[in-house]
Design an enzyme around this catalytic site. Structure first.
Site: not given
Length: 506
Positions: A79, A167, A169
């Protein structure tokens, strides 16, 4: 010494989540402020740049000098990290025409790129940015796009440097773990960070650090302090003394049950019944923060008194975990808050700190506990506040109110386990409200107490959703409490999420 991945933190709310995902892939990592890269370290295998609340073109944006990092280590920007790499290499980053938040799907993928190996067109990703890369530098090659974002991912040609504007994660990025695993493979990581390897290295380090010195540890009955105790006991045995204080605000029979569990683990534990002291000092106190302070100070006084009865103590053990360590420093390197499980202990104790779990996330603590052979009911316990039931009794605290709440809570927790719901819930409990209401029992009018049931789902307690428990279960709990707990005639269920509400009421 474990090889490690470094995560440079630019202030994202999901930085710790990146760390947890990397650890889940059996790779040790450390989160450090964006400007604190450990250039002297010889065991770094790669670097991840986190997201940030800033825009890269903001005057106050966090900016890192990557000249000694790029080209030396594989780098993955996430990001803001991806935008920062592009922006500082001559690309353009501008506010997006429409902010990109939520789910999206990859409509183009370069299947030949190492980072995207095994990831296919249509893969769902999670976007969360207000800016977008409008122009990439010449040697930056687009390797993935969505319908709205051309440079969803890129690779810097001639470097082991990548950027993704989504993202990986977060849970909603369905192939996010695969992408991170690909990056670890690019870094050449051995991926040998396991509970067993942690226990082996930590016990060896504790033996060397502590030698024949004696250690005291305050136990709460919770996961962190319990695992800390077992690790220390494995390293130094009889030189560890644990102190477990019953402040009268534990759950029903908890003091006896936990003492029995600790005995089963072979721990040397001093149990202290301090109920009367706490009830006396809390009498008539209604303000939540004042209650917390009285309970906190009372605990410290009791612990200090017991510690002074022991001879030649050199160390204080604490169950500090990695999020505590991270949060104790801001990303500018200044102290935000100190984390001490036994905060405020008198300086006259003059003890050195030993914190065996300071490198672990909460889920890792549980896995280490299981590896140590601890009983599942100890490892899987819900979080329980330090002040105990003291902050679940709204208003002043009396022994009778504690009795009512303990009985109601015991029914709730017992039925939750019986129905197979306990392990699906992050945290649950009963709150005794300072409200009485009219009821009818038999032919008689009653005017008795109201209790609220609370249950939430979460992964880290930063945010939480109220648990959608089965109506039949709630009906059973309500019926059991009203029929079996003298003094309660009404049960309600809290359907507030965090934010805006907090998990606990006080």
């Amino acid at each position: 010494m474990h090889e490690k991945l470094i995560i440079l933190d630019f202030g994202s709310q999901t930085t710790q989540l990146i760390g947890r995902r990397v650890r889940e892939l059996n790779m040790y990592c450390e989160i450090v402020p964006y400007n604190k890269f450990p250039h002297d370290a010889t065991d770094v295998k790669g670097v991840i740049l986190s997201g940030s609340p800033y825009s890269v073109y903001d005057e106050n944006a966090f900016k890192a000098d990557l000249t000694e990092i790029r080209g030396k280590y594989p780098v993955l920007g996430i990001c803001y990290g991806a935008q920062f790499l592009a922006y500082t290499s001559g690309g353009n980053v501008e506010p997006a025409n429409s902010r990109e938040y939520g789910r999206a799907n990859l409509s183009h993928i370069d299947g030949e790129d190492e980072l995207l190996k095994g990831i296919h067109v249509g893969s769902q990703i999670w976007m969360s940015h207000g800016d977008t890369i409008t122009v990439l530098p010449d040697n930056f090659k687009v390797i993935a796009s969505t319908d709205d974002v051309r440079a969803a991912a890129y690779h810097v040609e001639g470097e082991q440097t990548w950027g993704v504007q989504f993202h990986p994660e977060v849970f909603h990025s369905t192939d996010g773990t695969k992408l991170l695993d690909n990056f670890l493979n690019i870094c050449g990581c051995a991926k040998d960070w396991t509970p067993a390897s942690f226990i082996e290295s930590t016990v060896a380090e504790l033996k060397e650090q502590l030698g024949d010195d004696k250690v005291i540890l305050a136990l709460s009955g919770g996961v962190d302090s319990s695992v800390t105790a077992v690790l220390l006991n494995k390293a130094i045995g009889k030189n560890l003394t644990c102190i477990f204080v019953d402040h009268g605000l534990l759950r029903k029979n908890e003091f006896e049950n936990v003492m029995r569990d600790y005995e089963h683990l072979g721990l040397n534990v001093i149990g202290v019944n301090a109920k009367d002291k706490f009830y006396k000092e809390l009498a008539g106190v209604t303000e939540p923060e004042k209650k917390r302070k009285i309970i906190g100070k009372g605990f410290i006084d009791v612990f200090d008194e017991e510690a002074h009865k022991l001879k030649d103590i050199k160390w204080l053990g604490q169950g500090t975990i990695y999020p505590d360590v991270i949060e104790s420093l801001s990303i500018t390197g200044t102290v935000i808050k100190s984390h001490h499980n036994v905060g405020g202990l008198p300086d006259t104790m003059n003890l050195k700190l030993v914190e065996p779990l300071r490198l672990l996330f909460k889920d890792e603590v549980r896995r280490v506990g299981m590896e140590l052979g601890m009983q599942p009911h100890l490892i899987k316990r819900h979080p329980f506040p330090g002040p105990g039931l003291g902050i679940r009794i709204l208003g002043d605290i009396t022994p009778e109110k504690v009795r009512i709440l303990q009985d109601a809570d015991d029914i709730y927790m017992s039925l939750m386990r019986e129905w197979g719901l306990y392990d699906k819930i992050w945290q649950a409990g009963v709150i005794l409200l300072p409200i009485q209401s009219v009821g009818v029992m038999g032919d008689e009018r009653t005017y008795e107490n109201t209790v609220a049931l609370r249950a939430v789902t979460s992964t880290d307690a930063m945010t939480a959703d109220w648990a959608q428990l089965p109506y039949e279960f709630l009906a059973k709990v309500s019926n059991e409490i009203i029929n079996k707990v003298k003094g309660v005639n009404r049960v309600v269920y809290d359907i507030s999420s965090k934010p805006p509400a907090t998990i606990e009421w006080e």
